[in-house]
Design a protein around this motif. Structure first.
Motif, mmCIF file in Angstrom:
data_model
loop_
_atom_site.group_PDB
_atom_site.id
_atom_site.type_symbol
_atom_site.label_atom_id
_atom_site.label_comp_id
_atom_site.label_asym_id
_atom_site.label_seq_id
_atom_site.Cartn_x
_atom_site.Cartn_y
_atom_site.Cartn_z
ATOM 1 N N SER A 1 79.428 7.434 -12.211
ATOM 2 C CA SER A 1 79.108 6.010 -12.152
ATOM 3 C C SER A 1 80.212 5.172 -12.758
ATOM 4 C CB SER A 1 77.783 5.727 -12.870
ATOM 5 O OG SER A 1 77.907 5.956 -14.261
ATOM 6 N N GLU A 2 80.268 3.907 -12.342
ATOM 7 C CA GLU A 2 81.207 2.949 -12.917
ATOM 8 C C GLU A 2 80.652 2.433 -14.239
ATOM 9 O OE1 GLU A 2 83.084 0.977 -8.877
ATOM 10 O OE2 GLU A 2 81.294 0.057 -9.783
ATOM 11 N N ALA A 3 81.480 1.656 -14.944
ATOM 12 C CA ALA A 3 81.075 1.127 -16.246
ATOM 13 C C ALA A 3 79.807 0.286 -16.151
ATOM 14 C CB ALA A 3 82.213 0.307 -16.845
ATOM 15 N N GLY A 4 79.613 -0.443 -15.061
ATOM 16 C CA GLY A 4 78.435 -1.286 -14.901
ATOM 17 C C GLY A 4 77.193 -0.536 -14.476
ATOM 18 N N GLY A 5 77.334 0.756 -14.205
ATOM 19 C CA GLY A 5 76.183 1.574 -13.836
ATOM 20 C C GLY A 5 76.063 1.873 -12.351
ATOM 21 N N ARG A 6 76.978 1.331 -11.530
ATOM 22 C CA ARG A 6 76.865 1.608 -10.101
ATOM 23 C C ARG A 6 77.331 3.033 -9.812
ATOM 24 N NH1 ARG A 6 77.851 -2.481 -5.041
ATOM 25 N NH2 ARG A 6 77.226 -1.000 -3.415
ATOM 26 N N MET A 7 76.576 3.736 -8.961
ATOM 27 C CA MET A 7 76.909 5.115 -8.625
ATOM 28 C C MET A 7 78.096 5.156 -7.676
ATOM 29 S SD MET A 7 74.500 8.102 -6.886
ATOM 30 C CE MET A 7 73.238 8.006 -8.165
ATOM 31 N N ILE A 8 79.071 6.025 -7.995
ATOM 32 C CA ILE A 8 80.242 6.191 -7.130
ATOM 33 C C ILE A 8 80.420 7.644 -6.688
ATOM 34 C CG2 ILE A 8 81.480 4.172 -8.016
ATOM 35 C CD1 ILE A 8 83.111 6.097 -9.786
ATOM 36 N N GLY A 9 79.508 8.516 -7.120
ATOM 37 C CA GLY A 9 79.590 9.915 -6.710
ATOM 38 C C GLY A 9 78.327 10.663 -7.062
#
Length: 416
Positions: free
Chosen positions: A166-174
């Motif tokens: 996840s990215e720093a903001g919490g969005r899933m990227i994998g």
């Protein structure tokens, strides 16, 4: 006006790694902590969170699970509250659920009939406390299509879970479901991974779109992890909720973030043993966030005999002893006793879990054992002291826990 919510609880698991405890019952129906069933934890989290529309999807050997929910989880329809069993209906053809996502697809009529704004899809076989409202607030604030609850786990356990990036903001990227190798670790911590807890909050429109899309893919495993989450984050707004930020009333700092997957016998045993510590990491004694279950009409626990000279003293130390038990001149230490257990004179039970209506005969020595319901242990029986001998009669786990199946007839050992 508050958003309309619907909880869909996936309780159809076979639980093969919990055999022999799951030979005659579904995994969520396995007793836990003396007087509870595993499913009581997720149901209690919803109830304490004020989410009182619950559908429990069942399939595998569900009779005892059905009875438990129907007798113990009666909510009031007067104000549109319910906790209802949903058996496999075969609405899309003569087939059982082919995976967790297919279970929702086969029951889409429930969602379309209820028309919730958000649908909460949770598993039924984990032990934890969670204020689900806080996860929902996170989901709404991020305008997410899907939010996945997650916890850090040791890298060595990555192959058992869905692993998230996840990215720093919490969005899933994998996302990779149960990677055999090369699992992505958490930023700045090469020893741990971020794992899915199997708890999902969907904006309902997005859920319906994804479930229908998946159902039309003949190559899909129809599983939430590998089939829905693993690709949905590439198309829609998928966020990761950090379970460690969840705060429950009455919970100690030590307990915050506690979550146990009790999918194996050794993990199940250890999670139970967590409960008997003097200051347990997970406490059942939280009046502000109680764990609800069926109420048994049993008399109080009874401890009898105080003959110190002959070592015939009924006592229990560092143990959980449920209603209806009789400790008759025996000693129970670091043990968990379900209702209507009897431990007879001169016997010693240590580090063990005894299910309902187990009878321990006189002069027995039981150590590190799980004894399922309706088992009679003959006098002078020793269990847990000679694992090689035990393995010839019972199931013995890798860590040396002896498991005796429900209703097993235990024959006395013959000398010579």
């Amino acid at each position: 006006m508050a958003a309309k919510l619907l909880a869909m609880i996936l309780a159809g698991g076979e639980g093969r790694r919990l055999d022999p405890l799951t030979r005659e019952r579904a995994k969520p129906a396995v007793p836990f902590g003396g007087r509870y069933r595993i499913i009581d934890f997720v149901l209690s989290n919803f109830a304490n969170s004020g989410i009182l529309k619950m559908k429990v999807l069942v399939q595998y050997k569900s009779e005892s699970l059905n009875a438990h929910i129907q007798r113990g989880w009666r909510l009031t329809s007067l104000i549109d509250q319910y906790c209802e069993i949903v058996p496999a209906q075969m609405r899309v053809g003569p087939k059982w659920f082919e995976g967790s996502a297919d279970a929702i697809y086969q029951n889409l009529n429930i969602i379309t009939d209820e028309e919730p704004e958000y649908t909460l899809v949770f598993g039924a076989d984990h032990v934890y406390r969670m204020d689900v409202r806080q996860m929902l607030e996170f989901h709404v604030a991020n305008q997410a299509d899907l939010t996945v609850a997650a916890i850090p786990i040791p890298l060595a356990e990555a192959s058992e879970f869905g692993i998230i990036e996840s990215e720093a903001g919490g969005r899933m990227i994998g996302f990779v479901e149960k990677p055999r190798s090369g699992a992505k670790t958490m930023p700045g911590d090469p020893t741990r991974c971020l794992a899915s807890m199997g708890n999902y909050i969907f904006t309902t429109d997005a859920l319906v779109q994804e479930i229908v899309r998946d159902a039309g893919d003949p190559a899909s495993a129809h599983d939430f992890g590998k089939s829905i989450v693993a690709s949905m984050y590439e198309r829609k707004r998928v966020f990761v909720y950090d379970f460690a930020t969840n705060r429950v009333p009455g919970q100690s700092e030590k307990e915050r973030g506690y979550w146990r997957d009790v999918g194996s016998l050794d993990a199940y045993y250890q999670a139970n043993m967590d409960l008997v510590e003097v200051d347990p990491v997970f406490s059942l004694y939280n009046d502000l966030w109680p764990i609800f279950t069926i109420r048994h009409n049993q008399p109080p626990v009874k401890f009898v005999f105080n003959n110190e000279r002959e070592h015939r003293v009924g006592r229990a130390t560092d143990s959980l002893v449920s209603e209806g038990c009789i400790i008759s001149g025996g000693h129970v230490h670091r043990a968990i006793l379900s209702p209507k257990v009897r431990v007879n004179s001169y016997s010693y039970v240590e580090g063990s879990i005894l299910f309902e209506n187990v009878n321990i005969g006189r002069h027995c020595k039981i150590r590190r054992a799980i004894v399922d319901k309706h088992v009679e242990i003959p006098p002078h029986t020793e269990i847990g002291y000679d694992l090689e001998r035990d393995a010839k009669r019972f199931h013995v786990t890798e860590s040396g826990i002896v498991v005796i199946p429900k209703g097993m007839r235990v024959e006395p050992l013959r000398d010579g």
